[in-house]
Scaffold this active site. Structure first.
Site, PDB file in Angstrom:
ATOM      1  N   LYS A  13       0.838  -1.215   0.000  1.00  0.00           N
ATOM      2  CA  LYS A  13       0.000   0.000   0.000  1.00  0.00           C
ATOM      3  C   LYS A  13       0.858   1.243   0.000  1.00  0.00           C
ATOM      4  CE  LYS A  13       0.717   1.204   4.585  1.00  0.00           C
ATOM      5  NZ  LYS A  13       1.616   2.274   4.970  1.00  0.00           N
ATOM      6  N   ASP A 139      -2.542  -1.373  10.378  1.00  0.00           N
ATOM      7  CA  ASP A 139      -2.828  -1.357   8.938  1.00  0.00           C
ATOM      8  C   ASP A 139      -3.464  -2.654   8.434  1.00  0.00           C
ATOM      9  OD1 ASP A 139      -1.658   1.116   8.870  1.00  0.00           O
ATOM     10  OD2 ASP A 139       0.226   0.441   7.958  1.00  0.00           O
TER      11      ASP A 139
HETATM   12  O1  C5P Z   1      -0.020  -1.048  14.894  1.00  0.00           O
HETATM   13  P1  C5P Z   1       1.408  -1.255  14.491  1.00  0.00           P
HETATM   14  O2  C5P Z   1       2.029  -2.441  15.207  1.00  0.00           O
HETATM   15  O3  C5P Z   1       1.624  -1.319  13.031  1.00  0.00           O
HETATM   16  O4  C5P Z   1       2.178   0.032  14.998  1.00  0.00           O
HETATM   17  C1  C5P Z   1       3.585   0.089  15.155  1.00  0.00           C
HETATM   18  C2  C5P Z   1       3.945   1.276  16.027  1.00  0.00           C
HETATM   19  O5  C5P Z   1       3.628   2.499  15.357  1.00  0.00           O
HETATM   20  C3  C5P Z   1       3.153   1.339  17.321  1.00  0.00           C
HETATM   21  O6  C5P Z   1       3.820   0.655  18.351  1.00  0.00           O
HETATM   22  C4  C5P Z   1       3.087   2.827  17.604  1.00  0.00           C
HETATM   23  O7  C5P Z   1       4.269   3.249  18.239  1.00  0.00           O
HETATM   24  C5  C5P Z   1       3.079   3.460  16.228  1.00  0.00           C
HETATM   25  N1  C5P Z   1       1.716   3.838  15.766  1.00  0.00           N
HETATM   26  C6  C5P Z   1       1.070   4.912  16.358  1.00  0.00           C
HETATM   27  N2  C5P Z   1      -0.198   5.263  15.910  1.00  0.00           N
HETATM   28  C7  C5P Z   1      -0.794   4.578  14.916  1.00  0.00           C
HETATM   29  C8  C5P Z   1      -0.143   3.490  14.285  1.00  0.00           C
HETATM   30  C9  C5P Z   1       1.121   3.150  14.740  1.00  0.00           C
HETATM   31  O8  C5P Z   1       1.597   5.548  17.277  1.00  0.00           O
HETATM   32  N3  C5P Z   1      -2.015   4.957  14.499  1.00  0.00           N
END
Ligand code: C5P
Length: 308
Positions: A13, A139
């Site tokens: 994406k 995501d």
């Molecule tokens: O959800 P995911 O594991 O992909 O997110 C990785 C990191 O990115 C999270 O630990 C967080 O620190 C940050 N993040 C965030 N806000 C979001 C998505 C991700 O702070 N909406």
């Protein structure tokens, strides 16, 4: 029972726009983003096993194959949530670069949920499916449907949108990676949040207006990412010198995309060389799907050439 093979494609994406609205009590950030699935994709192959989950990775020796891999986590979570006791042998053909903001790991996780549904013949209700997806990553829910979509909250509150206006798209992938967590932890204070620009970007998509679309491509994470990786500024400048209408950073980087008036422009540029300021450059195109099962076959009739 004949051995069944389920093959799933897992597209990458782009974030056509991304506004950071603020930090939440749970440590995540509230976002307003527009996701776009593209034709660069991984392929996952699933085969039935009596017990246990095994993963083989082709194409990227640096990826973990154990429980740290999001595919294994997705399979374990899914089996547990649905009370499945059978197992699966999973083969990943990795093409989407990691640490580039292209969502490869998240797409693979969504592909695993969908692939195992088909392999094991179980159907979770959509609410459970989305909950499992979000548990795996912010995501992951997007990749269950893919295409073009507005994402709110952590990115999981999704509204489908039409495809963006016809254009030529170039992807530039630097040799360095970015950590999403680090990028969010180092967000500059006094962030304005480009909500208005995101709204205009969505309007441009709805109106099929390429000029306005190009003008409103924005990513609030870019200034922080460029501070951590100044080479990104040079890649941006090089893409602009090539005549890009707009250049954007996808997610938390490191990949950038550039928009051109037509695919013809891209073909001309790629002839000139496919490395730019150390970044590998290739054409890409939006697609209107997400992770999806492409074949469900009997192993005896259609042996997998990659199986060895
Ligand atoms: O959800 P995911 O594991 O992909 O997110 C990785 C990191 O990115 C999270 O630990 C967080 O620190 C940050 N993040 C965030 N806000 C979001 C998505 C991700 O702070 N909406």
């Amino acid at each position: 029972m004949a051995l069944r093979v389920v093959r799933v494609t897992a597209p990458a994406k782009l974030n056509l726009g991304l506004a950071v609205l603020g930090k939440r009590p749970d440590g995540y950030h509230d976002l307003l983003t527009i996701f776009q699935a593209i034709d660069l994709a991984d392929t996952l192959t699933f085969r039935h096993r009596a017990h246990g989950i095994t993963l083989t990775v082709n194409g990227d020796p640096s990826l973990p194959k154990g429980p740290e891999n999001l595919i294994v986590r997705a399979a374990t979570l899914f089996a547990h949530a649905l009370g499945v006791t059978e197992g699966a042998e999973i083969v990943l053909a990795k093409r989407i670069p990691t640490g580039a903001g292209l969502g490869g790991g998240s797409s693979d996780a969504a592909a695993t949920l969908l692939g195992l549904e088909a392999l094991w013949g179980v159907t979770p209700d959509p609410v459970l499916q989305r909950r499992l997806a979000l548990e795996l990553g912010s995501d992951v829910p997007f990749f269950l449907a893919g295409g073009t979509a507005r994402g709110e909250g952590r990115g999981e509150r999704l509204t489908p949108l039409p495809s963006p206006p016809e254009a030529g798209w170039l992807l530039a992938v630097p040799e360095f990676r970015c950590s999403t967590r680090e990028v969010f932890e180092n967000l500059p204070s006094g962030l304005t949040g480009s909500i208005q620009k995101l709204r205009m970007l969505e309007d441009a998509i709805l109106n099929g207006d390429l000029e306005a679309f190009a003008r409103h491509i924005v990513n609030d994470l870019e200034p922080g990412v460029v501070r951590m990786q100044p080479r990104l500024a040079r890649i941006r400048e090089a893409l602009q010198r090539l005549g890009a209408m707009a250049v954007g950073l996808t997610g938390s980087g490191s990949a950038m995309f550039a928009l051109f008036r037509s695919q013809g422009d891209i073909a001309r540029l790629l002839d000139a060389g496919s490395v730019l300021e150390g970044a590998r450059v290739c054409a890409c195109a939006p697609v209107d799907f997400g992770a999806r099962v492409v074949t469900e076959d009997d192993d005896h009739r259609h042996p997998d050439p990659a199986r060895g």
